[in-house]
Design an enzyme around this catalytic site. Structure first.
Site: not given
Ligand SMILES: NC(=O)c1ccc[n+]([C@@H]2O[C@H](COP(=O)([O-])OP(=O)(O)OC[C@H]3O[C@@H](n4cnc5c(N)ncnc54)[C@H](OP(=O)(O)O)[C@@H]3O)[C@@H](O)[C@H]2O)c1
Length: 345
Positions: A103, A212, A124, A40, A244
């Site tokens: 991560q 959150e 983060h 995301v 409401e």
């Molecule tokens: N969500 C937000 O908008 C938001 C806001 C502020 C800060 N953050 C921070 O930004 C960071 C990313 O968050 P996000 O929400 O973007 O995360 P996310 O959507 O859950 O990210 C998923 C990513 O991680 C990869 N991934 C997951 N498990 C994996 C594994 N075991 N090996 C390799 N790749 C793996 C996924 O690849 P696959 O698709 O191949 O699984 C995908 O590229 C975090 O630190 C979060 O706290 C996020």
């Protein structure tokens, strides 16, 4: 930095006036920003940086929907789209934008490629703050920096496309090269932040986990349910209880708060509503104060991190989560909500 008055407290913030895009481009002219993870936050930051003229590549494991999404967004395999290992090799700034669980899994690969003078960038503070649990302990000869946009990666991108921006916090945890501040501010401006305010990795993750679990998601869901159930116990219909509790808040009142503050929302309600709200506000605050203290302690002691990490380890984590979410969706309040949404003119 510019001094700004926030409710009587002076804070230093950075805007595009203090740190213009031209300066950001200059600071990062010789850097390759490897955005690791295309979930995301990855797409929002990567596309905004690219459109702002920075040198960006993507690192993403192949053969998953995120890889396909990256291709659809215009990234080209072996040109600016690589596996995590190759992108971490090529990048000089490694933006660790995998999910927090991802991560942990990918850390050995990234650590291997984190050579002297590179920067490890986070959105983060989780991985570093709780590194006794995550194992993410970077070497001493790299910068460790953070920009945390205060919202979804989707909003970061949408607002950028509308010529607006999301506010972000920034932090420098380790400034090995002496360029840490310039690097982090250039990245913050480059991803399209509104204004940037300074934090630490600890403060970022403590406030984020509290928020959150609290007002943003956990507390609001709990308080909705409590009021809805109270009205239902006392013979009110689902339609009445939902309107409401939720519909009036999201459709009518919160947009007023967003626009001009809480007092303005109050000012636009009846005197009966104002009188009651002004009195009951204190009682509700007193009731939840101890819950917030308990929550904050659970965050700072690492208990919340441990629960999250443990849950993420199970192979059927997604399945279990989907089941819990469908439980929420199938509860009476949210089924009533689905019906109310359908009836919106
Ligand atoms: N969500 C937000 O908008 C938001 C806001 C502020 C800060 N953050 C921070 O930004 C960071 C990313 O968050 P996000 O929400 O973007 O995360 P996310 O959507 O859950 O990210 C998923 C990513 O991680 C990869 N991934 C997951 N498990 C994996 C594994 N075991 N090996 C390799 N790749 C793996 C996924 O690849 P696959 O698709 O191949 O699984 C995908 O590229 C975090 O630190 C979060 O706290 C996020």
């Amino acid at each position: 930095m510019a001094d700004m008055n926030f409710g009587g407290v002076i804070e230093q913030v950075i805007t595009r006036d203090e740190f213009p895009m031209t300066k950001a481009r200059k600071v990062l002219a010789n850097e390759t920003i490897a955005i690791l993870g295309y979930g995301v936050q990855g797409p929002g930051q990567a596309l905004n940086l690219k459109d702002n003229g920075f040198n960006v590549i993507i690192g993403q494991r192949k053969g998953t929907p995120s890889w396909e999404k990256a291709k659809r967004d215009g990234w080209v395999e072996n040109k600016d789209l690589f596996e995590l290992d190759e992108a971490s090799k090529r990048g000089t700034i490694l933006a660790f934008l995998l999910s927090d669980a991802g991560q942990l899994a990918a850390w050995p690969t990234v650590r291997n490629n984190l050579t002297q003078g590179k920067a490890l960038y986070f959105s983060h503070g989780f991985g570093i703050t709780f590194n006794d649990q995550t194992g993410i302990v970077p070497p001493l000869d790299v910068d460790i920096i953070l920009v945390a946009p205060k919202g979804s990666g989707t909003s970061l991108r949408r607002l950028f496309q509308q010529g607006k921006g999301l506010n972000s916090s920034f932090a420098v945890h380790q400034n090995a090269t002496g360029k840490g501040y310039d690097r982090v501010l250039a990245l913050g401006i480059g991803i399209g932040s509104g204004y940037l305010f300074e934090t630490s990795f600890k403060k970022e993750v403590y406030s984020d986990l509290t928020g959150e679990r609290g007002v943003l998601m956990g507390a609001i869901a709990g308080i909705f349910e409590a009021q809805y159930n109270c009205l239902r116990r006392n013979g009110h219909s689902p339609s009445e209880a939902f309107n409401e509790t939720v519909e009036e808040l999201t459709q009518s009142l919160m947009p007023l708060v967003a626009e001009n503050g809480m007092d303005w929302m109050y000012a636009n309600c009846s005197t009966t509503a104002q009188r009651g709200a002004l009195d009951w506000r204190h009682k509700f605050r007193a009731a939840v104060d101890p819950v917030f203290d308990e929550l904050y302690q659970s965050v700072v002691t690492g208990k919340e991190a441990s629960i999250t990490i443990e849950a993420g380890k199970h192979p059927d984590y997604r399945k279990k989560l989907d089941k819990e979410l469908s439980g929420l969706r199938e509860s009476e309040i949210w089924r009533a909500g689905a019906q109310v949404r359908k009836l919106r003119p």
